[in-house]
Design an enzyme around this catalytic site. Structure first.
Site, PDB file in Angstrom:
ATOM      1  N   LEU A  85       0.865  -1.171   0.000  1.00  0.00           N
ATOM      2  CA  LEU A  85       0.000   0.000   0.000  1.00  0.00           C
ATOM      3  C   LEU A  85       0.907   1.228   0.000  1.00  0.00           C
ATOM      4  CD1 LEU A  85      -2.769  -0.731   2.699  1.00  0.00           C
ATOM      5  CD2 LEU A  85      -3.005  -0.863   0.217  1.00  0.00           C
ATOM      6  N   ASP A  86       0.470   2.297  -0.662  1.00  0.00           N
ATOM      7  CA  ASP A  86       1.220   3.542  -0.598  1.00  0.00           C
ATOM      8  C   ASP A  86       1.321   3.997   0.855  1.00  0.00           C
ATOM      9  OD1 ASP A  86       1.377   3.537  -3.342  1.00  0.00           O
ATOM     10  OD2 ASP A  86      -0.280   4.936  -3.626  1.00  0.00           O
ATOM     11  N   ARG A  87       2.370   4.724   1.146  1.00  0.00           N
ATOM     12  CA  ARG A  87       2.592   5.197   2.514  1.00  0.00           C
ATOM     13  C   ARG A  87       1.404   5.994   3.049  1.00  0.00           C
ATOM     14  NH1 ARG A  87       8.048   8.390   4.566  1.00  0.00           N
ATOM     15  NH2 ARG A  87       7.465   8.585   6.764  1.00  0.00           N
ATOM     16  N   THR A 143      -1.696   5.788   2.158  1.00  0.00           N
ATOM     17  CA  THR A 143      -2.954   5.039   2.117  1.00  0.00           C
ATOM     18  C   THR A 143      -3.115   4.229   3.398  1.00  0.00           C
ATOM     19  OG1 THR A 143      -2.797   4.855  -0.282  1.00  0.00           O
ATOM     20  CG2 THR A 143      -4.303   3.344   0.814  1.00  0.00           C
TER      21      THR A 143
END
Length: 307
Positions: free
Chosen positions: A135-137, A139
């Site tokens: 997951l993106d940081r 998110t």
């Protein structure tokens, strides 16, 4: 000198990855060097970096000094308590964590401590702990972590086959186009002169598909459920931007003036949340886990409803 015995659940892992997980803070280049020089021995013999370890293998590791700068960061009590409360599922070798926004999934690129490093410290008796996906940081939400190699390989095979269920909640700026339920736009990674990495829609990029469903409409914004069919970097964020409705709070793809309006509604981060994940275990058991929307995002929705 260390002598390590490989547990059965790690059989099949590459020796370089096995060492990386145990030699905290040692650069990968250093690990390749000691393998190349034969300083690491498996069952008294030399091996290459691509050697796949077997259960019961005896691994001899030479003493290696780690500088203070490269020593791994230690997860503090507050982070441990946060992650302990964020465990949504822990069974059959699979861990589902409700990742908080702002926490990277792994260290690197200036980040000394990520989710996976913190979990390894929290579960010192677990010989295997690997991310199934990322997951993106910025998110938040549900992320799958394997505690067994067999689970990792099984669930990642589902991911590659498009059988892994992932659903996100995102707040898009503006009025989502009616009838826009499928976005198919190729994505390509670009690096700007500043060094910032961006993803753009480009005919030479990788095929990328996202399903969207309107969940709730507001004045000037739309709450959408997003299901990525492919798993490209920043896919949901760029596809939303592509249809003219960039995500609220996205510092990379949304204009500052638009984000300013959402800050006035109490939004302090990217409004993108991994709301639900589903997969099967090697046993055939189906796992479906929901992650509740964080309170700070619920507050933004309440403010939109009032407006």
């Amino acid at each position: 000198m260390q002598f390590l015995t490989v547990p059965e659940e790690l059989a099949g892992q590459r020796i370089d990855n096995f060492l990386q997980a145990r030699l905290k803070g040692v650069p990968r280049s250093r690990i390749y060097r000691i393998l190349r020089k034969g300083e690491v021995r498996v069952n008294k013999g030399r091996v290459k970096a691509e050697y796949r370890i077997k259960g019961g293998d005896q691994v001899r590791v030479p003493p290696i000094r780690v500088s203070e700068e490269s020593a791994p960061a230690v997860a503090g009590d507050q982070l441990r308590r946060t992650l302990e409360a964020a465990i949504l599922y822990d069974k059959g070798g699979l861990l589902v964590v409700n990742k908080p926004a702002g926490l990277a999934v792994h260290g690197g690129s200036g980040v000394r401590l990520g989710l996976i490093e913190a979990l390894r410290q929290m579960y010192p008796d677990s010989p295997f702990m690997e991310l199934v996906h990322r997951l993106d940081r910025d998110t938040s939400g549900a992320i799958l972590v394997a505690r067994k190699r067999s689970v990792l390989l099984h669930v990642q095979a589902e991911l590659r086959a498009g059988k892994l269920g992932k659903s996100y909640l995102a707040l898009a700026a503006g009025k989502w186009p009616r009838g826009c339920k499928l976005v198919e736009a190729p994505l390509k990674k670009n690096t700007l002169k500043s060094g910032e990495r961006m993803v753009v829609v480009d005919g030479e990029g990788k095929p990328s598909t996202t399903r969207f469903q309107v969940a709730e409409r507001f004045n000037g914004a739309t709450l959408v459920a997003a299901e990525p069919v492919t798993g490209r970097t920043h896919q949901i964020r760029v596809h939303a931007q592509f249809v003219g409705c960039p995500l609220a709070g996205d510092a990379k793809y949304t204009p500052d003036e638009v984000n300013g309006e959402f800050r006035g509604l109490g939004l302090k981060r990217l409004f993108l949340h991994s709301a639900e994940v589903g997969c099967t275990l090697p046993s055939g058991e189906r796992v479906q886990v929901k992650a509740p929307l964080p309170s700070e995002l619920e507050l933004v929705l309440d403010n939109l409803r009032k407006s």
